[in-house]
Design a protein around this motif. Sequence first.
Motif, PDB file in Angstrom:
ATOM      1  N   TYR A 101      -1.529  -0.395  11.809  1.00  0.00           N
ATOM      2  CA  TYR A 101      -0.672  -1.414  11.203  1.00  0.00           C
ATOM      3  C   TYR A 101       0.806  -1.106  11.444  1.00  0.00           C
ATOM      4  O   TYR A 101       1.608  -2.009  11.710  1.00  0.00           O
ATOM      5  CB  TYR A 101      -0.954  -1.512   9.705  1.00  0.00           C
ATOM      6  N   ASP A 153       0.803  -1.222   0.000  1.00  0.00           N
ATOM      7  CA  ASP A 153       0.000   0.000   0.000  1.00  0.00           C
ATOM      8  C   ASP A 153       0.839   1.275   0.000  1.00  0.00           C
ATOM      9  O   ASP A 153       0.495   2.261  -0.664  1.00  0.00           O
ATOM     10  CB  ASP A 153      -0.923   0.019   1.230  1.00  0.00           C
ATOM     11  N   ASP A 184      -1.867   7.836   5.697  1.00  0.00           N
ATOM     12  CA  ASP A 184      -3.193   8.157   6.220  1.00  0.00           C
ATOM     13  C   ASP A 184      -3.385   7.486   7.577  1.00  0.00           C
ATOM     14  O   ASP A 184      -2.718   6.495   7.906  1.00  0.00           O
ATOM     15  CB  ASP A 184      -4.266   7.661   5.252  1.00  0.00           C
ATOM     16  N   GLN A 185      -4.308   8.012   8.353  1.00  0.00           N
ATOM     17  CA  GLN A 185      -4.536   7.500   9.701  1.00  0.00           C
ATOM     18  C   GLN A 185      -4.937   6.025   9.713  1.00  0.00           C
ATOM     19  O   GLN A 185      -4.685   5.334  10.695  1.00  0.00           O
ATOM     20  CB  GLN A 185      -5.612   8.334  10.397  1.00  0.00           C
ATOM     21  N   GLU A 186      -5.516   5.554   8.649  1.00  0.00           N
ATOM     22  CA  GLU A 186      -5.948   4.154   8.613  1.00  0.00           C
ATOM     23  C   GLU A 186      -4.768   3.184   8.713  1.00  0.00           C
ATOM     24  O   GLU A 186      -4.941   2.019   9.099  1.00  0.00           O
ATOM     25  CB  GLU A 186      -6.728   3.874   7.326  1.00  0.00           C
ATOM     26  N   PHE A 187      -3.546   3.675   8.380  1.00  0.00           N
ATOM     27  CA  PHE A 187      -2.371   2.814   8.425  1.00  0.00           C
ATOM     28  C   PHE A 187      -1.671   2.857   9.786  1.00  0.00           C
ATOM     29  O   PHE A 187      -0.784   2.034  10.043  1.00  0.00           O
ATOM     30  CB  PHE A 187      -1.376   3.204   7.331  1.00  0.00           C
ATOM     31  N   TYR A 188      -2.012   3.793  10.658  1.00  0.00           N
ATOM     32  CA  TYR A 188      -1.336   3.938  11.941  1.00  0.00           C
ATOM     33  C   TYR A 188      -1.382   2.661  12.781  1.00  0.00           C
ATOM     34  O   TYR A 188      -0.348   2.254  13.340  1.00  0.00           O
ATOM     35  CB  TYR A 188      -1.923   5.102  12.740  1.00  0.00           C
TER      36      TYR A 188
END
Length: 304
Positions: A221, A40, A215-219
């Motif tokens: 992970y 990603d 992006d915050q969605e990856f934090y």
Amino acid sequence: MSGPSPSSQNSGSLLPAGSVLTGLLTFSMMDVVMKSLAMDLGAYNAILWRVLVSLALVSVIFFARRPKMPGKAARKVHLQRGIIVVFMSYLFFWGLARVPLAEAIALSFIAPIIALYLAAVFLGETIHRSAILASILGFSGVLVIAGGRATGGYDEEVIMGIGAILVSAVLYAGNLVIQRTQALLADPIEISFSQNLIVGSTFLLLAPFLAVVPDQEFYPYIGAGAILSITSAVLIAWGYARAEAKNLINLEYSVFVWAVIFGWLFFQEPVTVTTIVGTVLIVIGCVVATRKDKQVTHIENTAV
């Protein structure tokens, strides 16, 4: 006086083995997270942000102990190994984003065999017949895996990924040789801190050109990857500190089982017959090598 009871002996041997096996499981979970992030965000950003988070976490532990400044010899080895890990980790995770998880792990198993030859060149160690047999078996396994991939439908990205992982394995073999010297000069926390510091600092040099704030969605992970990496390092180091390496080293091949399961579960990656056959050849080669050449250390890189 009577010696230790069989039950206490079994308990003493089972605890280190269980710790190493659990550490290898968490390391395999980290590979899943990093493969996803590399797909990603790209390998550079996946490594950069995970290493920076790992460095922040390890720093708390490192400085809480009020450590002394490493000596000149230790600083030199830290720098040497750190630079190797920079290229090794980037190539591995770049390749991992393009190659099925099980194949990538299988190919990385070739590193301990290569380490035998590097140890002969740089440390003056003797190459035994078992090392030659091991290298023949190991490289045969690599050819089976790579050949199966090529004949199954030529995909330039996958072939380049295999090449990147093999180059990474060569670098990791050098890392294994240096790791033996480093372990005599520093404890695991200092090694983890210095390696994350060097790798993180090196990657930051390219940040103005390559870094992208995820992006915050990856934090979650990125945080999970860092925690899994540190947890794996602690568990494996604890196990190897309490049992002989020769009794634990073959546990490393459990990683392939997890790679097969996780690759299928998270990435829908099928496991081919050539991958299994090639892996068997490589593992047999490593077992042959470690029976005669005890200098081969454990496979997984647990510091970064």
